[in-house]
Design a protein around this motif. Structure first.
Motif, PDB file in Angstrom:
ATOM      1  N   UNK A  49     -17.184   3.578   1.835  1.00  0.00           N
ATOM      2  CA  UNK A  49     -16.068   4.405   1.376  1.00  0.00           C
ATOM      3  C   UNK A  49     -16.074   4.359  -0.151  1.00  0.00           C
ATOM      4  N   UNK A  50     -16.107   5.512  -0.795  1.00  0.00           N
ATOM      5  CA  UNK A  50     -16.184   5.555  -2.250  1.00  0.00           C
ATOM      6  C   UNK A  50     -14.779   5.625  -2.855  1.00  0.00           C
ATOM      7  N   UNK A  51     -14.551   4.783  -3.848  1.00  0.00           N
ATOM      8  CA  UNK A  51     -13.247   4.711  -4.502  1.00  0.00           C
ATOM      9  C   UNK A  51     -13.389   5.074  -5.976  1.00  0.00           C
ATOM     10  N   UNK A  52     -12.834   6.251  -6.345  1.00  0.00           N
ATOM     11  CA  UNK A  52     -12.873   6.715  -7.729  1.00  0.00           C
ATOM     12  C   UNK A  52     -11.522   6.512  -8.413  1.00  0.00           C
ATOM     13  N   UNK A  53     -10.597   5.834  -7.717  1.00  0.00           N
ATOM     14  CA  UNK A  53      -9.251   5.624  -8.248  1.00  0.00           C
ATOM     15  C   UNK A  53      -9.140   4.231  -8.877  1.00  0.00           C
ATOM     16  N   UNK A  54      -7.944   3.670  -8.857  1.00  0.00           N
ATOM     17  CA  UNK A  54      -7.739   2.330  -9.400  1.00  0.00           C
ATOM     18  C   UNK A  54      -8.558   1.316  -8.600  1.00  0.00           C
ATOM     19  N   UNK A  55      -9.031   0.251  -9.254  1.00  0.00           N
ATOM     20  CA  UNK A  55      -9.842  -0.757  -8.564  1.00  0.00           C
ATOM     21  C   UNK A  55      -9.114  -1.349  -7.360  1.00  0.00           C
ATOM     22  N   UNK A  56      -9.891  -1.635  -6.321  1.00  0.00           N
ATOM     23  CA  UNK A  56      -9.350  -2.237  -5.101  1.00  0.00           C
ATOM     24  C   UNK A  56      -9.235  -3.742  -5.353  1.00  0.00           C
ATOM     25  N   UNK A  57      -8.022  -4.276  -5.359  1.00  0.00           N
ATOM     26  CA  UNK A  57      -7.801  -5.681  -5.734  1.00  0.00           C
ATOM     27  C   UNK A  57      -7.253  -6.530  -4.599  1.00  0.00           C
ATOM     28  N   UNK A  58      -7.174  -5.976  -3.391  1.00  0.00           N
ATOM     29  CA  UNK A  58      -6.631  -6.740  -2.279  1.00  0.00           C
ATOM     30  C   UNK A  58      -7.587  -7.864  -1.866  1.00  0.00           C
ATOM     31  N   UNK A  59      -7.019  -8.920  -1.329  1.00  0.00           N
ATOM     32  CA  UNK A  59      -7.839 -10.029  -0.849  1.00  0.00           C
ATOM     33  C   UNK A  59      -8.634  -9.597   0.386  1.00  0.00           C
ATOM     34  N   UNK A  60      -9.915  -9.902   0.382  1.00  0.00           N
ATOM     35  CA  UNK A  60     -10.799  -9.499   1.476  1.00  0.00           C
ATOM     36  C   UNK A  60     -10.929 -10.606   2.516  1.00  0.00           C
ATOM     37  N   UNK A  61     -11.107 -10.206   3.783  1.00  0.00           N
ATOM     38  CA  UNK A  61     -11.083  -8.845   4.325  1.00  0.00           C
ATOM     39  C   UNK A  61      -9.654  -8.308   4.378  1.00  0.00           C
ATOM     40  N   UNK A  62      -9.513  -7.006   4.139  1.00  0.00           N
ATOM     41  CA  UNK A  62      -8.199  -6.379   4.106  1.00  0.00           C
ATOM     42  C   UNK A  62      -8.131  -5.233   5.116  1.00  0.00           C
ATOM     43  N   UNK A  63      -7.076  -5.218   5.898  1.00  0.00           N
ATOM     44  CA  UNK A  63      -6.855  -4.137   6.857  1.00  0.00           C
ATOM     45  C   UNK A  63      -5.960  -3.099   6.193  1.00  0.00           C
ATOM     46  N   UNK A  64      -6.418  -1.849   6.145  1.00  0.00           N
ATOM     47  CA  UNK A  64      -5.678  -0.800   5.454  1.00  0.00           C
ATOM     48  C   UNK A  64      -5.584   0.463   6.312  1.00  0.00           C
ATOM     49  N   UNK A  65      -4.577   1.254   6.011  1.00  0.00           N
ATOM     50  CA  UNK A  65      -4.489   2.619   6.523  1.00  0.00           C
ATOM     51  C   UNK A  65      -4.874   3.507   5.337  1.00  0.00           C
ATOM     52  N   UNK A  66      -6.026   4.150   5.434  1.00  0.00           N
ATOM     53  CA  UNK A  66      -6.561   4.902   4.298  1.00  0.00           C
ATOM     54  C   UNK A  66      -6.545   6.401   4.553  1.00  0.00           C
ATOM     55  N   UNK A  67      -6.212   7.134   3.523  1.00  0.00           N
ATOM     56  CA  UNK A  67      -6.349   8.585   3.552  1.00  0.00           C
ATOM     57  C   UNK A  67      -7.763   8.879   3.074  1.00  0.00           C
ATOM     58  N   UNK A  68      -8.608   9.373   3.977  1.00  0.00           N
ATOM     59  CA  UNK A  68     -10.027   9.550   3.689  1.00  0.00           C
ATOM     60  C   UNK A  68     -10.391  11.028   3.669  1.00  0.00           C
ATOM     61  N   UNK A  69     -11.131  11.430   2.636  1.00  0.00           N
ATOM     62  CA  UNK A  69     -11.615  12.809   2.531  1.00  0.00           C
ATOM     63  C   UNK A  69     -13.133  12.801   2.670  1.00  0.00           C
TER      64      UNK A  69
END
Length: 300
Positions: A49-69
């Motif tokens: 998953x490519x992230x061009x926004x703010x850096x992902x700083x959550x502790x890994x592994x992280x469970x997320x609900x993502x809006x994906x395009x």
């Protein structure tokens, strides 16, 4: 919510429940910094998953609900994260293939084999397994190949021990040495995968054989302190051979004992057969499929 991310069509945007396993920073050709997130959906699909926004700083592994395009870039699907929010209500275990065995049943079966060993070997096996019990009972053997499912280490260990026990008896080999080593053979894999079921640096830099050797050596030194002085030479002789069996495997040191040769081949057979079964599990009967490392296989 629990959709297959790889089924998203070009131009489609959807909310997907994902587990982020790894984050890697990268630089685009124009100098822009972005991130590649290694993610897995609830159907067991791994992708980037490519992230061009703010850096992902959550502790890994992280469970997320993502809006994906989904975009088509250079004739391949490119999944980009738009927004996300953490979902602490979903366990990371929800993203891994279910165990193929009953944990309690397999653990008890392994203990029955251990009880048949001489006292010193029985104690050594018990100390090593209890020191690594949590991971030993829950973790996969590998991240994407054989026994890549919950409780994979335990499942592989019990099957290897059963095969080794019968083979040692048939071939007239040292049963105690063979069974002790088979029970301990895969314990090093507890250091080769983390709780996100991602390979660790230890997997590459040390390997499962050396890791198992180290774990056994640590517990053996503790056990030796409680032994009578007269029994230490016998124990050290047994330990010497056990260490060889743990280190002498494919990609390990040369085999110098017939018991080591047996375990080396049984290990290969066990892993190849499991990989063949899982690799053809979704193949239509009468058809063939290609499995990495094994070639084309037929589903009968």
């Amino acid at each position: 919510m629990e959709c297959n991310i790889t089924n998203l069509q070009t131009g489609q945007e959807a909310q997907v429940l994902l587990m982020v396993q790894e984050v890697e920073k990268a630089t685009a050709s124009n100098g822009t910094i972005y991130e590649r997130l290694k993610v897995r959906d609830t159907q067991g699909n791994d992708t980037i998953l490519y992230n061009w926004n703010e850096p992902f700083t959550e502790q890994l592994p992280a469970v997320i609900i993502a809006q994906v395009q989904t975009k088509l870039i250079k004739e391949s699907h490119n999944y980009q994260i738009q927004t996300y929010q953490l979902d602490p209500t979903v366990s990371k275990m929800h993203f891994f293939p279910k165990a193929a065995v009953d944990v309690k049943e397999y653990w008890n079966e392994l203990n029955e084999y251990a009880k048949k060993l001489p006292e010193h070997m029985h104690k050594l096996v018990g100390m090593v397994l209890m020191a690594n019990q949590k991971k030993f009972l829950a973790f996969p053997l590998t991240t994407s190949r054989s026994f890549a499912r919950r409780c994979g280490i335990l499942e592989a260990t019990v099957k290897l021990t059963k095969m080794a026990s019968e083979s040692a008896s048939i071939l007239g080999l040292d049963w105690n040495l063979t069974v002790t080593s088979s029970i301990l053979y895969y314990v090093g894999y507890t250091d080769c995968v983390n709780d996100a079921f991602v390979a660790t640096p230890e997997d590459i830099l040390i390997g499962a054989g050396v890791s198992a050797y180290t774990k056994v050596l640590q517990q053996a030194e503790i056990l030796k302190q409680g032994l009578e002085e007269s029994s230490i030479p016998v124990f050290e002789k047994e330990l010497f051979c056990i260490k060889h069996l743990l280190l002498s495997r494919y990609k390990g040191i040369s085999t110098a004992l017939p018991e080591a040769m047996l375990l080396r081949h049984l290990d290969a057979i066990l892993n190849d057969v499991d990989l063949a079964l899982t690799g053809t599990s979704h193949t239509e009967p009468g058809k063939t499929t290609s499995v990495a490392g094994l070639g084309r296989l037929y589903r009968k």
